[in-house]
Design an enzyme around this catalytic site. Structure first.
Site, PDB file in Angstrom:
ATOM      1  N   ASP A   1       0.829  -1.202   0.000  1.00  0.00           N
ATOM      2  CA  ASP A   1       0.000   0.000   0.000  1.00  0.00           C
ATOM      3  C   ASP A   1       0.864   1.252   0.000  1.00  0.00           C
ATOM      4  OD1 ASP A   1      -2.334  -1.398  -0.046  1.00  0.00           O
ATOM      5  OD2 ASP A   1      -2.907  -1.005   2.036  1.00  0.00           O
TER       6      ASP A   1
ATOM      7  N   LYS B   1      -3.895   2.852  -2.842  1.00  0.00           N
ATOM      8  CA  LYS B   1      -4.972   3.717  -3.309  1.00  0.00           C
ATOM      9  C   LYS B   1      -4.992   4.957  -2.427  1.00  0.00           C
ATOM     10  CE  LYS B   1      -7.823  -0.295  -4.484  1.00  0.00           C
ATOM     11  NZ  LYS B   1      -6.975  -1.313  -3.840  1.00  0.00           N
TER      12      LYS B   1
ATOM     13  N   MET C   1     -10.918   7.640   7.796  1.00  0.00           N
ATOM     14  CA  MET C   1     -10.861   8.428   6.550  1.00  0.00           C
ATOM     15  C   MET C   1     -11.902   9.561   6.499  1.00  0.00           C
ATOM     16  SD  MET C   1     -10.310   5.126   4.041  1.00  0.00           S
ATOM     17  CE  MET C   1     -11.445   4.092   4.976  1.00  0.00           C
TER      18      MET C   1
END
Length: 537
Positions: A262, A284, A395
């Site tokens: 990641d 991502k 997030m």
């Protein structure tokens, strides 16, 4: 998306500071292993230290003579020659090596001088100046031997490091050396090229053989080494600090030949990879060009089908908003063997590193974890989580104003304490505290980018008394200030004095983290700071 790299390229980027030793005398020792098989070796001394040296020499195949006038009974159980008197120079005749473990200063000098005159290698325990060689702390696993030396400067630390290595290298590694040795013999007999041999050794290291040996399944381990079945490990890399990788994660990461990682994985975590491992970033990040989930799964499957050991390294825990479940389903459908290694999730680590307990007796008996947005991209309305005492929202940065509004609409009071934790466990860690109705403004003033999460509930202020008084958190444990009223703060192993509250009002009281001096923590109520500044302790 950046192209693949070799692990050696990542390792070259890492800078590890070392102690400035200008002016210190460097020890001129050359590391080597001696073949003493069938050779006569002398040990002077009759206690436990001498016994340990005698056993080590016997394990190496030496013919050992023990000389001393007082011997502990254990010597009589060994296949050694015993001479029960004090040392004489003639004892060195025919010896290739001598060790003085008597503990007698005068004897040590005599043994050293006599051995040097005869060209015999000599070691006097704990007296480097009298030695022509030093014996390292040794870890033995069959044919595998790992030597650890501090050049005679600190035998204590050498012993400590040996204990660590002993736990890291279990008995299975001795059998692994034997099996890979057999593989090497076979490949060389077949005339296989060196490059292809190296590939085969890498596949053997990445095979399940070590785990099978650990379980005592030697035949199955040998079959695994000689077979090229690929497999995949989904590994959680933790919240950011590579020190929070699990032992299992490090072991697998060091053996993989392909690592798909990641974007949030720290480069220092990748330093555990083999130098020849292929590293591919598939992370991502919001608003940026990212790898598609389907292409990541296809990459893992294709690599495993060619016999490669693939590690999918994910931030946090692979099964906590990491799409690990989707990847497991895809791999299983393709017939790929898979292992899942849990990681330390940021959902629990970030609040802890910010000094926020998710549960606290009298304040919170439950907590829930969710994301700011649903799978369809819309902001969560949080009504289904209204019963949770503490809420962790992952997030949230890009939708923080909407998240706050939805939480208030779902029944949380506007004055509910909240904290946004950014870059948990890294040098970028920052904590912004406020209320539900003003956290968006406070975060906007700090240009927070992420990764970050939001903690909502009364627990946000549960440790405020510890933070805002003459107490601090040191190494994770509440601790009273030292004399003079100055809290003590541990930063990278050093003690740093902090005068009451931070001077610039931007550094906060996140005193429990190893990176505390670099963390920022904006408190909802600044009155305690003002009072402290007026009356410094």
């Amino acid at each position: 998306m950046p192209g693949p790299r070799r692990a050696s390229e990542v390792n070259d980027d890492l800078f590890i500071p070392s102690l400035d030793i200008r002016g210190a005398r460097l020890m001129g020792y050359y590391a080597a292993f001696l073949d003493v098989g069938g050779q006569r070796c002398l040990v002077v001394g009759g206690g436990e230290p001498a016994l340990a040296k005698a056993r080590g020499l016997l394990e190496s195949g030496a013919r050992v003579t023990i000389v001393w006038d007082r011997l502990i009974p254990e010597f009589r159980t060994l296949e050694v020659a015993l001479v029960e008197r004090r040392f004489e120079e003639a004892d060195l005749e025919g010896c290739v090596l001598a060790i003085d473990a008597s503990g007698d200063e005068a004897t040590g000098v005599r043994v050293s001088q006599a051995a040097r005159e005869r060209g015999v290698l000599v070691n006097v325990l704990d007296r480097p100046a009298l030695c022509t060689f030093i014996a390292p702390a040794l870890v033995r696993r069959g044919p595998l031997q790992v030597a650890i030396s501090t050049s005679g400067r600190s035998p204590f630390l050498a012993a400590h490091l040996r204990r660590l290595v002993e736990r890291w290298l279990g008995p299975e590694w001795g059998s692994m050396v034997e099996l890979t040795g057999r593989l090497r013999d076979r490949l060389r007999q077949q005339g296989v090229s060196l490059s292809e041999q190296t590939t085969q050794y890498g596949r053997a290291l990445g095979s399940p053989a070590l785990g099978l040996l650990r379980a005592g399944r030697v035949a199955a381990a040998e079959a695994a080494i000689n077979r090229s079945d690929g497999h995949v490990a989904l590994i959680g890399a933790g919240p950011g600090d590579p020190a929070l990788l699990t032992v299992r994660a490090v072991g697998l990461l060091s053996r993989a030949d392909l690592v798909l990682y990641d974007a949030l994985v720290d480069a220092a975590a990748l330093a555990w990879c083999r130098p020849d491992a292929e590293l591919v970033c598939v992370g991502k990040r919001g608003g940026r060009t990212s790898a598609q989930q389907g292409s990541i799964e296809a990459h893992m499957i294709a690599a495993a089908q060619t016999g490669r050991f693939v590690v999918r390294l994910k931030g946090g825990d692979p099964f906590v908003f990491g799409r690990g479940g989707e990847e497991v389903l895809a791999l299983v459908a393709a017939g790929i063997t898979i292992e899942v290694v849990p990681g330390v999730s940021a959902a629990t680590a970030a609040p802890a590193l910010a000094g926020i307990p998710l549960t606290h007796r009298g304040l919170a008996a439950s907590f829930a974890v969710t994301t700011a947005r649903r799978a369809d991209g819309g902001v969560h309305d949080f009504r289904d989580l209204a019963g949770a005492d503490t809420l962790v929202v992952m997030m949230p940065v890009q939708a923080l104003q909407q998240v706050s509004a939805q939480l208030i609409a779902a029944g949380r009071p506007p004055t509910c304490p909240v904290a946004l934790v950014e870059g948990a466990s890294t040098s970028r860690q920052r904590v912004v505290r406020g209320r539900l109705d003003d956290i968006g403004r406070r975060v906007g003033q700090r240009a927070v980018e992420g990764p970050a999460l939001l903690v909502v509930g009364a627990v946000v202020n549960a440790l405020a008394e510890v933070t805002a008084s003459d107490q601090s958190m040191q190494d994770g444990i509440p601790r009273r200030a030292h004399a003079g009223g100055h809290p003590q703060l541990r930063v990278d192993g050093a003690q740093v004095r902090v005068d009451g509250a931070p001077a610039d009002h931007e550094l906060g009281s996140n005193l429990w983290s190893g990176q505390a001096a670099r963390h920022q923590d904006e408190h909802l109520d600044l009155s305690w700071r003002q009072a402290t500044n007026r009356n410094p302790s």
